[in-house]
Scaffold this motif. Structure first.
Motif, short mmCIF file in Angstrom:
data_model
loop_
_atom_site.label_atom_id
_atom_site.label_comp_id
_atom_site.label_asym_id
_atom_site.label_seq_id
_atom_site.Cartn_x
_atom_site.Cartn_y
_atom_site.Cartn_z
N ARG A 132 0.84 -1.20 0.00
CA ARG A 132 0.00 0.00 0.00
C ARG A 132 0.87 1.26 0.00
O ARG A 132 0.58 2.24 -0.68
CB ARG A 132 -0.91 0.02 1.22
N GLU A 133 1.96 1.22 0.77
CA GLU A 133 2.84 2.38 0.83
C GLU A 133 3.46 2.68 -0.53
O GLU A 133 3.66 3.84 -0.89
CB GLU A 133 3.94 2.17 1.87
N SER A 191 10.46 2.91 4.85
CA SER A 191 9.14 3.12 4.27
C SER A 191 9.25 3.60 2.83
O SER A 191 10.12 4.42 2.49
CB SER A 191 8.36 4.15 5.09
N VAL A 242 -4.05 9.52 4.20
CA VAL A 242 -2.60 9.39 4.00
C VAL A 242 -1.80 10.03 5.14
O VAL A 242 -0.59 9.87 5.21
CB VAL A 242 -2.15 10.02 2.66
N ALA A 253 6.02 7.53 8.16
CA ALA A 253 7.09 7.36 7.17
C ALA A 253 8.25 8.31 7.36
O ALA A 253 9.39 8.00 7.02
CB ALA A 253 6.52 7.52 5.76
N PRO A 292 0.05 7.43 7.55
CA PRO A 292 1.22 6.84 6.89
C PRO A 292 2.35 7.85 6.68
O PRO A 292 3.52 7.51 6.80
CB PRO A 292 0.67 6.34 5.55
#
Length: 241
Positions: A99-100, A161, A148, A155, A151
């Motif tokens: 997903r990242e 990441s 987002v 990150a 994340p």
């Protein structure tokens, strides 16, 4: 589809059909470095066609993901995105393993544009206004992709990441404008790029909370006043009253 010739490929691999379409070529072993064969004879397929097809799939998946993540948010799974894009899970995972990785591809273009925008604003004579203009634009971009923020925050401190590099570039772009304003005595000197990145995340999150949306601009002004130093001769409307 012809049967797999024993010994040439793993049990999960299939030979390409004689009249393979562009979409079928995507599943051809040639994409994985093997030579496709039919009844033992090599098939010489155009690598340009395969690259073109792969690129179309890549762009299409990104477009679908952008629509989903700007509407339904990060709750849309990779499987949801694959289904909406009309591709198999394997196709999506070949392009975006996590997903990242998908979020990074989506955000990279926007973050690169914000970095370029920071460079343009750095030429502005009013360093304080340049900083605020960029901050507002960064919040809008971050808010446009629902879900987002978490994340991104994770990150920035995680070098492993897929989002780390994009987030670091965004932080650096804002930090340059902040340092320029600080050097001119227009911004408080006890904050840095990390603080600015945190404010972008916080204000983007606030803008996504329905009860707070009507106050988003007001909250931005409060934060702006906290970042910038009061300049001589500038007073608030309340002070004038």
């Amino acid at each position: 589809m012809p049967e797999r010739e024993p010994g040439l490929y793993p049990a999960s691999a299939w030979l390409c059909p004689v009249e393979a379409s562009v979409l079928q070529l995507e599943h051809c072993p040639a994409l994985y470095g093997a030579t496709p064969r039919l009844n033992g004879a090599p098939l010489h397929l155009s690598s340009d066609i395969m690259r073109s097809d792969a690129r179309k799939n890549y762009d299409h998946i990104l477009a679908v993901a952008r629509d989903l993540l700007s509407g339904e948010g990060a709750d849309a799974s990779l499987r949801d995105i694959a289904r909406k894009a009309g591709v198999g899970d394997g196709t999506l995972h070949r392009h975006f393993s996590t997903r990242e990785a998908l979020l990074e591809a989506l955000l990279r273009t926007s973050f690169d544009a914000l970095s370029a925008r920071a460079g343009e604003l750095a030429k502005c004579e009013q360093a304080d206004e340049a900083l605020l203009s960029w901050l507002r634009e960064a919040i809008v971009v971050t808010h446009s992709y629902k879900g987002v923020i978490a994340p991104m925050v994770a990150a920035i401190a995680d070098e492993n990441s897929a989002l780390h590099s994009s987030c670091v570039d965004l932080r650096q772009a804002g930090a340059e404008l902040l340092r320029r304003a600080q050097a001119r005595g227009l911004a408080r000197d006890d904050m840095d790029g990390d603080d600015l990145f945190a404010l972008i995340s916080a204000l983007a999150w606030l803008a996504d909370q329905p009860p707070l949306v009507p106050r988003a601009d007001h909250l931005f002004d409060i934060i702006s006043d906290a970042i910038l130093l009061r300049r001589a001769g500038v007073v608030s409307e309340n002070e004038r009253a």
